[in-house]
Scaffold this active site. Structure first.
Site, PDB file in Angstrom:
ATOM      1  N   ASP A 106       1.257  -0.838  -0.047  1.00 53.57           N
ATOM      2  CA  ASP A 106      -0.020  -0.001  -0.160  1.00 53.57           C
ATOM      3  C   ASP A 106       1.277   1.259  -0.120  1.00 53.57           C
ATOM      4  O   ASP A 106       2.256   1.279   1.195  1.00 53.57           O
ATOM      5  CB  ASP A 106      -0.939  -0.076   1.185  1.00 53.57           C
ATOM      6  CG  ASP A 106      -2.185   0.647   1.213  1.00 53.57           C
ATOM      7  OD1 ASP A 106      -2.037   1.628   0.466  1.00 53.57           O
ATOM      8  OD2 ASP A 106      -2.839   0.997   2.047  1.00 53.57           O
ATOM      9  N   ASP A 294      -1.830   5.581  -6.426  1.00 50.45           N
ATOM     10  CA  ASP A 294      -2.065   4.877  -5.204  1.00 50.45           C
ATOM     11  C   ASP A 294      -2.216   3.496  -6.012  1.00 50.45           C
ATOM     12  O   ASP A 294      -2.685   3.061  -6.788  1.00 50.45           O
ATOM     13  CB  ASP A 294      -3.426   5.161  -4.587  1.00 50.45           C
ATOM     14  CG  ASP A 294      -3.508   4.395  -3.448  1.00 50.45           C
ATOM     15  OD1 ASP A 294      -3.090   3.893  -2.964  1.00 50.45           O
ATOM     16  OD2 ASP A 294      -4.979   3.608  -3.832  1.00 50.45           O
TER      17      ASP A 294
END
Length: 411
Positions: A106, A294
């Site tokens: 992440d 992201d």
């Protein structure tokens, strides 16, 4: 022989070849990333067809972008453990002796977070839960320690403990690399979602002070990169560190990272899109750092005005029958059951970098014979991992840049 030398020798003896990092790692290393919907994933759901898996991924994206938006407007990092946080898994070990777990990689999170025993409120995960009491290298960090105070999104409410422990990664060359005293969040009260089975937590590669990428920046030369494949590919994606993460060569284009106080997200500056010869500029004035790149969000989200103009430009270039998305997720969809599909050329114009987006990453099949533009309107802009597939994407935390290079990530 001092205690550290003995420990290193003991680890070498008991756990084959483990490199314990206290200095820069020559040549870097690479680890496998597994898409959560791949047959190789511990979260694989064989009873669901590819269209159901796509729909689930898009719904997870919507949940995630809502979380990111809420965190971004209050100007803190994204550190909470939830069961649906991500799409690409990494296998790693935590503790001494090493305890194997899976976590979502992440780029929007500050820490390595995982569920820990004794669990007060834990979501179901597919692997056993880590028990820190069984690790000789585990140590809690006091709430008012500088490390805890410098970690965004933390407080002294006991939902878990900030700690340090040894994290070990298995590289693709058969060696293992250990990172002693890695900052780890041990969660005892964690949130779940309704979109399928879950991993143990997340491996944060965000821009915060105590993320894995930042904490070990000197050992990995401040560099990591990834090359992502889709869930339908038989190949695995790759995550590279150090010298192995350098992105250079024909087609490589670099854009600056924009830092925002208190946030771990990687912000880039998107200036415009072009669809064939038509330029669609970001709403004026173009502010630096207007889009988050992201790894954990699947499709791309754009501010309403920009999205509407992009959708109109794409629709002008496609002479096909428009249909509704039966799942109600996407706005621009077409029936291509009986004919092929000629997609327009879409280029994302970042500051200093013009990135050509492939049709496989801008359109997604959501049903038999139905494809949709894989962008959604929202209150903020997030560049999802789908448009990053089949690109080598490199982060340089020393130069504060992201570099994109078209690459066949299956090879």
């Amino acid at each position: 022989m001092n205690a550290r030398s003995f420990f290193t020798l003991l680890v070498f003896t008991l756990f084959c070849f483990i490199i314990s990092l206290s200095r820069p790692l020559n040549n870097g290393f690479t680890v496998e990333l597994i898409h959560r919907d791949s047959p190789k994933s511990p979260l694989y759901q064989p009873t669901q067809n590819k269209y159901q898996l796509v729909t689930n991924a898009m719904r997870r994206s919507i949940d995630r972008v809502n979380h990111i938006y809420n965190y971004s407007i209050v100007n803190i990092g994204y550190t909470t453990v939830t069961s649906g946080d991500g799409e690409y898994l990494i296998s790693y070990s935590i503790g001494t002796p090493p305890f194997k777990v899976y976590g979502f990689v992440d780029t929007g999170s500050d820490l390595v977070w995982l569920q820990c025993e004794p669990c007060v409120q834990c979501y179901p995960q597919t692997s056993p839960i880590f028990d820190p009491s069984l690790s000789s290298s585990y140590k809690n960090i006091p709430c008012y320690d500088d490390t805890c105070l410098s970690t965004t999104g933390t407080s002294c409410d006991v939902l878990g403990y900030l700690s340090v422990d040894t994290l070990t990664l298995d590289s693709t060359n058969g060696n293992s690399v250990s990172f002693p005293n890695t900052v780890v969040g041990c969660g005892y009260i964690n949130n779940g979602t309704l979109h399928g089975p879950s991993s143990s937590g997340i491996v944060g590669l965000g821009n915060g002070e105590n993320s894995f990428a930042t904490r070990w920046s000197s050992s990995i030369g401040g560099k990591f990169s990834y090359c992502l494949v889709s869930s339908l590919s038989k190949s695995t994606s790759k995550l590279n560190f150090g010298d192995a993460a350098v992105v250079s060569g024909d087609g490589a284009m670099t854009t600056p990272i924009v830092k925002k106080n208190g946030q771990s997200f990687y912000y880039l500056t998107l200036e415009a899109f072009s669809v064939n010869d038509k330029l669609i500029e970001f709403s004026e004035p173009t502010n630096d750092g207007n889009i988050i790149i992201d790894s954990g969000t699947t499709h791309t989200f754009l501010p309403y005005d920009l999205y509407n103009r992009l959708e109109s430009a794409v629709a002008e270039n496609i002479n096909k029958e428009r249909v509704k998305d039966p799942n109600g997720i996407f706005n621009l969809c077409y029936d291509i059951t009986f004919e092929g599909f000629d997609d327009p050329l879409i280029i994302a114009h970042f500051k200093g970098a013009d990135i050509r987006l492939h049709s496989n990453s801008t359109f997604v099949a959501i049903g038999e014979g139905i494809i949709c533009l894989a962008f959604s309107p929202y209150k903020m802009a997030i560049l999802g991992n789908m448009v990053q597939q089949n690109m080598l994407v490199g982060y340089n935390l020393v130069q504060n840049t992201v570099t994109f290079m078209p690459t066949d990530c299956t090879k």
